[in-house]
Motif scaffolding. Structure first.
Motif, short mmCIF file in Angstrom:
data_model
loop_
_atom_site.label_atom_id
_atom_site.label_comp_id
_atom_site.label_asym_id
_atom_site.label_seq_id
_atom_site.Cartn_x
_atom_site.Cartn_y
_atom_site.Cartn_z
N MET A 54 20.36 -3.93 -2.76
CA MET A 54 19.26 -4.56 -1.85
C MET A 54 17.91 -3.81 -2.79
O MET A 54 18.50 -2.77 -2.30
CB MET A 54 18.65 -4.87 -0.99
N ASP A 55 17.22 -4.19 -3.32
CA ASP A 55 16.27 -3.24 -4.27
C ASP A 55 15.16 -3.13 -3.18
O ASP A 55 14.81 -4.37 -2.82
CB ASP A 55 16.37 -3.03 -5.46
N LYS A 56 14.37 -2.51 -3.35
CA LYS A 56 12.43 -2.22 -2.42
C LYS A 56 11.40 -2.03 -3.49
O LYS A 56 11.77 -0.97 -4.23
CB LYS A 56 13.02 -1.75 -1.10
N ILE A 57 10.59 -2.32 -3.47
CA ILE A 57 9.80 -2.33 -4.25
C ILE A 57 7.92 -2.10 -2.96
O ILE A 57 8.28 -3.33 -2.65
CB ILE A 57 8.85 -3.23 -5.15
N ALA A 58 7.29 -1.36 -3.88
CA ALA A 58 6.07 -1.44 -2.54
C ALA A 58 5.25 -1.16 -3.17
O ALA A 58 4.94 -1.40 -4.77
CB ALA A 58 5.71 0.00 -1.99
N VAL A 59 4.13 -2.61 -2.65
CA VAL A 59 2.54 -3.23 -3.49
C VAL A 59 2.03 -2.78 -2.49
O VAL A 59 1.67 -3.14 -1.09
CB VAL A 59 2.60 -4.67 -3.38
N ILE A 60 1.07 -1.94 -3.50
CA ILE A 60 -0.05 -1.18 -2.27
C ILE A 60 -1.31 -1.31 -3.12
O ILE A 60 -1.29 -2.41 -4.58
CB ILE A 60 -0.52 0.13 -3.08
N SER A 61 -2.59 -1.63 -2.81
CA SER A 61 -4.34 -2.12 -3.35
C SER A 61 -4.84 -1.78 -2.63
O SER A 61 -4.81 -0.81 -0.91
CB SER A 61 -3.61 -3.66 -3.14
N ASP A 62 -6.30 -1.74 -3.05
CA ASP A 62 -7.54 -1.35 -2.28
C ASP A 62 -7.27 0.42 -1.97
O ASP A 62 -7.23 0.67 -0.52
CB ASP A 62 -7.85 -2.35 -1.36
N ILE A 63 -7.23 1.51 -3.07
CA ILE A 63 -7.03 2.64 -2.38
C ILE A 63 -8.55 3.00 -1.68
O ILE A 63 -8.55 4.07 -1.58
CB ILE A 63 -7.00 3.36 -3.13
N HIS A 64 -9.71 2.33 -3.36
CA HIS A 64 -11.13 3.31 -2.07
C HIS A 64 -11.28 4.06 -2.86
O HIS A 64 -12.21 4.38 -1.65
CB HIS A 64 -11.80 2.32 -1.59
N GLY A 65 -10.81 5.34 -2.99
CA GLY A 65 -11.04 6.51 -3.19
C GLY A 65 -10.63 6.82 -1.95
O GLY A 65 -11.26 8.49 -1.52
N ASN A 66 -10.27 7.03 -1.12
CA ASN A 66 -9.41 7.35 0.37
C ASN A 66 -8.25 8.29 -0.09
O ASN A 66 -7.22 7.84 0.20
CB ASN A 66 -9.60 6.11 1.48
N LEU A 67 -8.18 9.01 -0.41
CA LEU A 67 -7.42 10.38 -0.73
C LEU A 67 -6.33 9.94 0.30
O LEU A 67 -4.96 10.41 0.57
CB LEU A 67 -7.38 11.47 -1.44
N PRO A 68 -6.40 10.37 1.32
CA PRO A 68 -5.78 11.37 2.86
C PRO A 68 -4.37 10.02 3.19
O PRO A 68 -3.78 9.93 3.40
CB PRO A 68 -6.71 11.42 3.80
N ALA A 69 -5.40 8.94 3.57
CA ALA A 69 -4.32 7.23 3.35
C ALA A 69 -3.90 7.12 2.21
O ALA A 69 -2.99 6.54 2.66
CB ALA A 69 -5.88 6.19 3.89
N LEU A 70 -4.39 7.41 1.14
CA LEU A 70 -2.85 6.90 -0.35
C LEU A 70 -1.61 7.96 0.20
O LEU A 70 -0.64 7.42 0.08
CB LEU A 70 -3.73 7.73 -1.05
N GLU A 71 -2.29 9.12 0.13
CA GLU A 71 -0.61 10.13 0.76
C GLU A 71 0.06 9.79 2.11
O GLU A 71 1.43 10.02 1.80
CB GLU A 71 -1.49 11.87 0.96
N ALA A 72 -0.83 9.13 3.07
CA ALA A 72 0.16 8.86 4.00
C ALA A 72 0.83 7.82 3.69
O ALA A 72 2.78 8.03 4.09
CB ALA A 72 -1.02 8.81 5.13
N VAL A 73 0.22 6.61 2.82
CA VAL A 73 1.40 5.46 1.99
C VAL A 73 2.27 6.55 1.43
O VAL A 73 3.87 5.76 1.90
CB VAL A 73 0.97 4.76 1.83
N VAL A 74 2.60 7.02 0.50
CA VAL A 74 2.49 7.31 -0.18
C VAL A 74 4.17 8.35 0.46
O VAL A 74 5.65 7.88 0.72
CB VAL A 74 2.30 8.62 -1.38
#
Length: 253
Positions: free
Chosen positions: A1-21
């Motif tokens: 089984m393969d997995k694909i992450a779908v993210i949205s609405d980053i809105h310039g919040n890099l700490p949040a994005l890096e935590a998700v990554v």
């Protein structure tokens, strides 16, 4: 089984994005799709755009990505434009409307807000007619993979509130609608970054045959106060509103 992450609405919040990554990498997920709104609201629009360009195999356009290219008359928009510069603005302006993939025999279409427009909002509490319209082929989406087929799975962002819902079309077809929520500015009262994971078979010819398929919603805690400190340091024009929203997880009107 393969997995694909779908993210949205980053809105310039890099700490949040890096935590998700970090969470995505911990799960050994290699494919990431972004459903737009890289900029706006938060203090690091340039960093968010650059990071998404590194990470994502596909990024579709959000209303902020389109709107920031328009003439601005408010300081928040002018500030974002000055930081982004010509090349990043061009990138945001040229992002596609939607993305499509086949997964476990499902036709999956992903876009920012709705099949009609990046500015047409479909709320979680929208009626069934509004939600079924998300599965239609429109001038914006075209037919699925260049055919007259319509999708049976829709994923979107925009409203900053994650959910998964099954629907039945008038013809009795089973459909699945999901919202990723927001990485950078969740609005459901939980101040954790939100994203979705699709799981199924993507290889040929198995991906054309029915197989197990799932949508998982994930919440990721991150250092909210780090994002606050960055916003204060750079002099974010809408500081009070941004801080209030990311600390509470509730939109401030």
């Amino acid at each position: 089984m393969d997995k694909i992450a779908v993210i949205s609405d980053i809105h310039g919040n890099l700490p949040a994005l890096e935590a998700v990554v970090r969470d995505i990498r911990r799960r050994r997920i290699r494919r990431i799709v972004c459903l737009g709104d890289l900029v706006g609201k938060g203090p690091q629009p340039c960093e968010a755009v650059d990071r998404i360009r590194e990470l994502c195999e596909t990024t579709v356009q959000g209303n902020w990505d389109h709107g920031i290219n328009n003439p601005q008359d408010k300081e928040t928009g002018l500030w974002q434009q000055r930081l982004l510069g010509t090349e990043r603005l061009r990138y945001l302006r040229e992002l596609p409307f939607s993305a499509e993939l086949r997964l476990s025999g499902r036709r999956v279409r992903l876009f920012h807000a709705s099949a009609q427009s990046i500015y047409h909002r479909v709320l979680r509490k929208a009626n069934k007619k509004e939600k079924l319209a998300m599965f239609q082929n429109t001038d914006q989406t075209g037919g699925f993979a260049g055919t007259e087929l319509t999708p049976d799975v829709i994923g979107y962002g925009d409203i900053h509130i994650p959910y998964v819902q099954t629907l039945k079309s008038k013809a009795g077809q089973g459909l699945l609608l999901f919202n990723t929520g927001s990485v950078g500015a969740p609005y459901d009262g939980l101040p954790y970054a939100s994203y979705a994971i699709l799981e199924g078979k993507t290889w040929q010819p198995a991906c054309l045959e029915p197989a197990p398929f799932s949508v998982q919603l994930v919440r990721v805690p991150y250092d909210v106060e780090q994002a606050v400190a960055i916003a204060e340091r750079v002099g974010l024009p809408n500081l009070e509103r941004f801080v209030g929203e990311i600390r509470s997880g509730i939109e401030r009107k």
